[in-house]
Design an enzyme around this catalytic site. Structure first.
Site, PDB file in Angstrom:
ATOM      1  N   LYS A  82       0.857  -1.182   0.000  1.00 40.94           N
ATOM      2  CA  LYS A  82       0.000   0.000   0.000  1.00 40.94           C
ATOM      3  C   LYS A  82       0.893   1.231   0.000  1.00 40.94           C
ATOM      4  CE  LYS A  82      -3.867   1.900   2.746  1.00 40.94           C
ATOM      5  NZ  LYS A  82      -4.695   1.645   3.946  1.00 40.94           N
ATOM      6  N   SER A 159      -9.339   1.579   3.206  1.00 40.73           N
ATOM      7  CA  SER A 159      -8.568   2.347   2.258  1.00 40.73           C
ATOM      8  C   SER A 159      -7.562   1.522   1.463  1.00 40.73           C
ATOM      9  CB  SER A 159      -7.825   3.469   2.987  1.00 40.73           C
ATOM     10  OG  SER A 159      -6.933   2.950   3.958  1.00 40.73           O
ATOM     11  N   SER A 183      -9.613  -0.697   7.294  1.00 37.97           N
ATOM     12  CA  SER A 183      -9.033  -0.548   5.960  1.00 37.97           C
ATOM     13  C   SER A 183      -8.366  -1.783   5.383  1.00 37.97           C
ATOM     14  CB  SER A 183      -8.036   0.610   5.953  1.00 37.97           C
ATOM     15  OG  SER A 183      -8.709   1.842   6.053  1.00 37.97           O
TER      16      SER A 183
END
Length: 463
Positions: A82, A159, A183
């Site tokens: 990420k 996210s 997330s």
């Protein structure tokens, strides 16, 4: 070695097995992975690929395997990050256009840990700007499309949107995400993959761009609980896991009867109950009860504001006073500015309440108990509707985050496991949660629970 097979959709354990057998080497695996990423039609999944680094790390892994000295079971297995974890020599953008402080001087601590286990970094994956949404939309780098979409494009969840989609598409076996309010677990649920969120302090966060310094944790999206266990060991600096498969016999599953079920979609509830029934047949004991602490967490946030909101505002308040908001996601800007309304007295109340609430529930987690409920009360929503209506976006985001954010506030660890699909073929999921520091028990139990929870009558690959 030449002629590496197609590794699309393989788990980390499966790739590790062929590397250990010597039928292919890590260079072939890396090249096949990079080719799969390049050929993927959804260009919003990866924001960058690390060709030179991947091939360098893969070549070193191939030598170690040839010499019979792999660093761990994951040596040579690809991993994606990420884009809020620092990678040396790369700019960390956290899904935004306004972060450009130059290339990182060093890898984030977690990147270093997995590199020390021999994992091969292949690239960075997309995310919600500043990790501040549970839906996964990104107006700057595009929104990765949920690969289970059939009627029209569905949200990936956030996210850690790119992390989940990359694993669901089979582009990588392992993708690392962060989890402040859900997330990791939310995108795992929306995309039909495994999502493990560690409890606070278990995995290092240094070198990761924060959202909430109090609530931030890291986690992994992968194709099996075994893979999550292997990554957890590497993240803690271990060459091999130090836990064994648990048992469902005698396991007590507390199923809350309050708040979690508000507005739940029928298929989510039905698939949860079916999975729960299979666990009972395997020896688990279900204890349905009201857990007042869950309502208390949400009531505290409604009255005084969210801890994540005030810490996110504090982190970004200087940026919000510049021209930067004009180049940011308007929805993220609105959420960040809302944190300014949380005053010192409210902050003190929130911070004092958190340890008290955690302590209140501590006796529940006695070594034979986990909490179980649906990860998200609904399946992945349609992207177009969310983009067209900011009020709908806000309402959907709050509902999406509701079940999981409770665990962050209470410092629970959690594993989201797919339970099946709704009538449109969209995944549903069950969340197993353990108390603070109870990760070993959670993961050991999840190893036993995964084949029972998963609905074997449905496919596991959206391709």
């Amino acid at each position: 070695m030449t002629g590496a097979p197609d590794f699309t959709g393989r788990s980390a354990l499966q790739i590790a097995a062929v590397l250990a057998a010597g039928t292919v080497d890590a260079v072939a695996v890396a090249d096949a992975t990079l080719k799969g990423i390049a050929d993927c039609p959804d260009k919003a999944v990866f924001t960058a690929t690390m060709l030179e680094r991947a091939r360098r790390e893969a070549a070193a892994s191939a030598v170690r395997h040839r010499d019979g000295r792999p660093l761990s079971l994951l040596d040579g297995v690809p991993v994606a990050w990420k884009d809020l974890f620092d990678l040396q020599g790369e700019v960390t953008r956290a899904g935004s256009l306004v972060l450009d402080d130059g290339a990182a001087d060093a890898d984030a601590a977690l990147v270093t840990r997995l590199a020390e286990a021999g994992m091969v970094t292949v690239g960075k994956v997309n995310m919600t700007e500043f990790a501040y949404s549970g839906l996964g939309l990104n107006p700057h780098y595009g929104t990765p499309v949920n690969p289970w979409s059939r009627d029209e494009p569905r949200a990936p969840g956030g996210s850690s949107s790119g992390s989940a989609v990359a694993v669901a598409l089979g582009l990588v076996p392992i993708a690392i995400g962060s989890d402040t309010g859900g997330s990791v677990r939310i995108p795992a649920a929306f995309n039909g993959v495994i999502g493990y969120k560690s409890s606070g302090g278990r995995w290092p966060l240094a070198g990761g761009f924060p959202l909430s310094r109090t609530l931030d944790t890291a986690g992994v999206l992968c194709r099996s609980v075994v893979d999550a266990v292997l990554v957890d060991a590497a993240a803690r600096g271990l060459a091999a896991p130090d836990l064994r498969r648990g048992s469902l016999k005698g396991l007590r599953l507390i199923v809350p009867t309050n708040v979690i079920w508000d507005g739940i979609e029928p298929a989510v509830a039905q698939n949860f109950e079916a999975a729960l029934a299979r666990m009972v047949l395997a020896g688990a004991i279900v204890d349905r009860r009201v857990l007042p602490s869950l309502d208390a967490v949400l009531a505290l946030s409604a009255k005084h504001g969210a801890l994540a909101a005030l810490e996110a505002y504090d982190l970004h308040k200087e940026r919000l006073a510049t021209e930067a908001p004009h180049r940011m996601d308007r929805r993220v800007v609105a959420r960040l500015r809302a944190g300014a309304a949380i005053g010192a007295a409210a902050e003190a109340t929130i911070r004092a309440a958190r340890p008290q609430m955690i302590a209140e529930l501590a006796p529940i987690f006695d070594g034979s108990t986990l909490i179980a409920f649906p990860t998200v009360p609904h399946v992945a929503p349609k992207i177009a509707a969310l983009e067209a209506d900011d009020d709908l976006f806000v309402a959907t985001n709050l509902k999406t985050l509701r079940n999981t954010l409770i665990g962050n506030f209470l410092d629970w660890c959690g594993v989201s496991i797919p339970t099946g699909f709704d009538a449109s073929g969209l995944p549903t999921a069950l969340l197993l949660s353990g108390g603070p520091g109870r990760d070993d028990h959670l993961l050991a139990t999840a190893l036993a629970a995964e084949p029972v929870i998963r609905d074997a009558t449905h496919q596991t690959d959206p391709r």
